[in-house]
Design a protein around this motif. Structure first.
Motif, mmCIF file in Angstrom:
data_model
loop_
_atom_site.group_PDB
_atom_site.id
_atom_site.type_symbol
_atom_site.label_atom_id
_atom_site.label_comp_id
_atom_site.label_asym_id
_atom_site.label_seq_id
_atom_site.Cartn_x
_atom_site.Cartn_y
_atom_site.Cartn_z
ATOM 1 N N THR A 43 0.800 4.074 -3.170
ATOM 2 C CA THR A 43 1.029 5.260 -3.096
ATOM 3 C C THR A 43 1.775 6.773 -3.406
ATOM 4 O O THR A 43 2.319 6.649 -4.442
ATOM 5 C CB THR A 43 0.994 5.669 -1.615
ATOM 6 N N ASP A 103 0.516 -1.337 -0.091
ATOM 7 C CA ASP A 103 -0.008 0.197 -0.238
ATOM 8 C C ASP A 103 0.622 1.402 0.021
ATOM 9 O O ASP A 103 0.741 2.454 -1.309
ATOM 10 C CB ASP A 103 -0.781 -0.258 1.507
ATOM 11 N N GLU A 104 2.031 1.508 0.103
ATOM 12 C CA GLU A 104 2.512 2.503 0.521
ATOM 13 C C GLU A 104 3.508 2.763 -0.225
ATOM 14 O O GLU A 104 3.631 3.770 -1.110
ATOM 15 C CB GLU A 104 4.245 2.573 2.451
ATOM 16 N N GLU A 156 1.471 6.551 -7.301
ATOM 17 C CA GLU A 156 1.004 7.374 -8.025
ATOM 18 C C GLU A 156 1.156 8.496 -7.502
ATOM 19 O O GLU A 156 0.673 9.768 -8.107
ATOM 20 C CB GLU A 156 -0.484 5.927 -6.949
ATOM 21 N N GLU A 157 1.284 9.377 -6.169
ATOM 22 C CA GLU A 157 1.196 10.111 -5.703
ATOM 23 C C GLU A 157 2.868 11.342 -7.065
ATOM 24 O O GLU A 157 2.340 12.385 -7.451
ATOM 25 C CB GLU A 157 1.804 10.377 -4.619
#
Length: 124
Positions: free
Chosen positions: A21, A17-18, A24-25
């Motif tokens: 994120t 998940d990290e 994608e950022e």
């Protein structure tokens, strides 16, 4: 721990998940900056893109070079992941990590995370 060991430990310490994120950022930053809907590196290029993002954050002497090259890649109509890869070879050779460490980072993303990385916008 050596500089190389710390770089690999940083990458390996992130949960899926990290990682998602973070990727994608950064990807969205470049997409919005260039006002384009999508850019793909392919699966191998995506692994290199992800490793480059980590290197840019880890070794501040590489940040400007990597971001400038990503700006050129995202801003170009003629995108070639091989050119990005060749550029990254040069950056890595000038960075604080060894090329072998760079290769290990690429392999880590490829072998440990390709099942989901291949579905990211940067890879498709």
């Amino acid at each position: 721990m050596t500089v190389d060991e710390r770089f690999l430990a940083l990458i390996r310490s992130k949960s899926v998940d990290e990682l998602k994120t973070f990727i994608e950022e950064k990807y969205n930053y470049f997409i919005k900056r260039h006002g384009i809907p999508d850019v793909s590196f392919g699966i191998n290029g995506a692994n290199e893109f992800i490793a480059a993002l980590f290197l840019a954050d880890y070794d501040q002497t590489t940040t400007k070079k990597i971001y400038d090259n990503l700006d050129m890649y995202f801003g170009s109509r003629c995108r070639n992941p091989l050119h990005f890869s060749d550029f990254m070879d040069t950056v890595v050779n000038e960075s604080c990590i060894k090329y072998q460490t760079w290769s290990e980072a690429f392999k880590y993303f490829y072998y440990s995370h390709k099942a989901w990385i291949r579905y990211l916008r940067c890879a498709s």
